[in-house]
Design a protein around this motif. Structure first.
Motif, PDB file in Angstrom:
ATOM      1  N   LEU A   1     -27.663  21.519   5.810  1.00  0.00           N
ATOM      2  CA  LEU A   1     -28.408  21.800   4.527  1.00  0.00           C
ATOM      3  C   LEU A   1     -28.921  23.133   4.502  1.00  0.00           C
ATOM      4  CD1 LEU A   1     -31.146  18.646   4.537  1.00  0.00           C
ATOM      5  CD2 LEU A   1     -28.770  19.007   3.484  1.00  0.00           C
TER       6      LEU A   1
ATOM      7  N   LEU B   1     -33.980  22.883   0.351  1.00  0.00           N
ATOM      8  CA  LEU B   1     -34.541  21.557   0.410  1.00  0.00           C
ATOM      9  C   LEU B   1     -35.364  21.529  -0.947  1.00  0.00           C
ATOM     10  CD1 LEU B   1     -35.368  18.985   2.063  1.00  0.00           C
ATOM     11  CD2 LEU B   1     -37.293  20.574   3.204  1.00  0.00           C
TER      12      LEU B   1
ATOM     13  N   GLY C   1     -32.059  17.082  -0.175  1.00  0.00           N
ATOM     14  CA  GLY C   1     -31.349  18.222   0.296  1.00  0.00           C
ATOM     15  C   GLY C   1     -30.002  18.469  -0.122  1.00  0.00           C
TER      16      GLY C   1
ATOM     17  N   LEU D   1     -33.712  17.353  10.620  1.00  0.00           N
ATOM     18  CA  LEU D   1     -33.819  18.599   9.768  1.00  0.00           C
ATOM     19  C   LEU D   1     -34.113  19.886  10.999  1.00  0.00           C
ATOM     20  CD1 LEU D   1     -34.116  19.928   6.989  1.00  0.00           C
ATOM     21  CD2 LEU D   1     -36.625  19.605   7.325  1.00  0.00           C
TER      22      LEU D   1
END
Length: 418
Positions: A177, A180, A197, A232
């Protein structure tokens, strides 16, 4: 050797053919063409039920085996049902008993009876905004069935959405990612905070959902900590797009710290400034702010915004104060060198607003919210349905440049696209 191989292949082919189910049906062509029968769908439904019966009968024959070597025997039939066409359909099922006079369950019957199939059928209809009252009229009327009344449909919908909420709250967060987005929305008087994301290829992912009475730092912190626990990578630099809420900013700072490069939503900032101005001043103020944000050079953009603040201070000090508060964080995309197409997409939370708008559209017919669990279930189902229609973000080819800049700011490697 070749002869032996040929014999093996022939034996395998014969064995495979034995496993296939042969079924012949005589089509009443003249009746179907002339329209004497109700419709082709009714005949296809009858044929489908015949296939189900033949599949169960084939399993019975296989379990019984050859004559003289049986370990199980037939034990008549019993009324039952299968899931077919989004409803329960009555069907007589064959029964088997073993030497110990115990019932033998047919795996084929259990498969056709599996309740999840009906839950999926209900979910398909209700996510398309069909109410529980109208479910019976929304499915084909070519079969007589049951289990499609309002109360039954509601139970299946509850089970289906509970599974979707469980899936959303426990699936892993993608590793690559770059962006966000976090925003909140009120449903049924309660606040829901969601996160989406964007990965290196420009694909959008619904990451999580959190419930609270209000939009406060504790709720947002809980969501972010949950995302970190599911993968994450909080130790890497990442662009975080939020609105101007102080609770969001505080929670991002608490969980992600200096690794978060925060971009304040420009649309929220513009709206907050214009709310302090009289109607005759709003067009010019909006034009000056948008022109400043449209500058490619960071210093030029900041200079123009501060000039606009000085101009606003002459007749509306509150509007000037609102503009100058967090001004630098409205220019993060320029600081990272993101070009125009992608810059417009990442400078606001429109993506989140669009998802919440779809969720509100799908839940608009709910008359009474029965607690937070129901709100979470419905919203999770709506967000996952919206995710199926997500396209790649516009300007996704420019994400490689963003990844390069983030790499330079943070030595932790970012996964490359396959």
């Amino acid at each position: 050797m070749r002869k032996y191989r040929r014999q093996v292949e022939q034996a395998k082919e014969k064995a495979a053919n034995r496993e296939r189910l042969a079924l012949e049906a005589q089509l009443p062509m003249e009746e179907l063409i002339a329209g004497v029968r109700d419709d082709v769908e009714a005949f296809a439904a009858e044929l489908g039920l015949t296939i189900i019966q033949r599949v169960m009968e084939a399993e019975v024959q296989k379990r019984i085996g050859q004559w003289g070597h049986q370990s199980v025997w037939r034990h008549g039939h019993q009324p039952g049902f299968v899931i077919f066409g989004g409803r329960k359909v009555r069907l007589d099922r064959p029964r088997l008993r073993n030497l110990a006079n115990q019932e033998i369950r047919l795996s084929s019957y259990q498969g056709f009876q599996r309740n999840g199939k009906l839950q999926q059928a209900v979910a398909r209809q209700l996510t398309r905004q069909c109410s529980t009252r109208d479910y019976a009229g929304a499915i084909d009327s070519c079969l007589k069935g049951y289990g499609i009344m309002k109360s039954c449909v509601s139970r299946h919908w509850n089970a289906a959405t509970a599974q979707e909420l469980e899936q959303l709250m426990h699936r892993p967060v993608p590793k690559d990612l770059l962006v966000l987005m976090i925003d909140s929305k009120f449903f049924g008087g309660d606040c829901l905070v969601a996160a989406i994301g964007i990965d290196l290829l420009g694909k959008k992912h619904v990451l999580g959902l959190w419930h609270g009475a209000t939009e406060n730092a504790t709720v947002v912190k809980g969501l972010l900590e949950d995302l970190v626990s599911r993968g994450l990578q909080s130790e890497r630099k990442m662009l975080i797009v939020i609105d101007g809420a102080k609770a969001l900013r505080k929670a991002v700072q608490m969980v992600l710290g200096e690794q978060a490069l925060v971009q304040r939503c420009r649309i929220h900032k513009l709206r907050n400034v214009l709310d302090h101005l009289p109607e005759e001043r709003k067009p010019q103020a909006a034009w000056r702010m948008c022109q400043a944000w449209g500058q490619k050079d960071l210093k030029t953009a900041e200079k123009e915004l501060r000039k606009t603040g000085q101009w606003l201070d002459g007749f509306s000090p509150m509007a000037a104060s609102s503009l100058l508060e967090g001004l630098e964080e409205t220019l993060t995309v320029q600081k990272l060198g993101i070009r125009s197409t992608l810059c417009r997409r990442l400078s606001n939370t429109n993506l989140m607003e669009n998802c919440f708008a779809q969720a509100a559209q799908r839940t608009r017919r709910v008359k009474r919210w029965e607690g937070p669990r129901m709100i979470l279930r419905w919203t999770a189902a709506a967000l996952l349905e919206a995710e199926k229609r997500f396209k790649r973000i516009r300007g996704c080819e420019q994400l490689k440049d963003l990844a390069k800049v983030l790499r330079e700011l943070d030595p932790t490697p970012i996964l490359k696209a396959a």
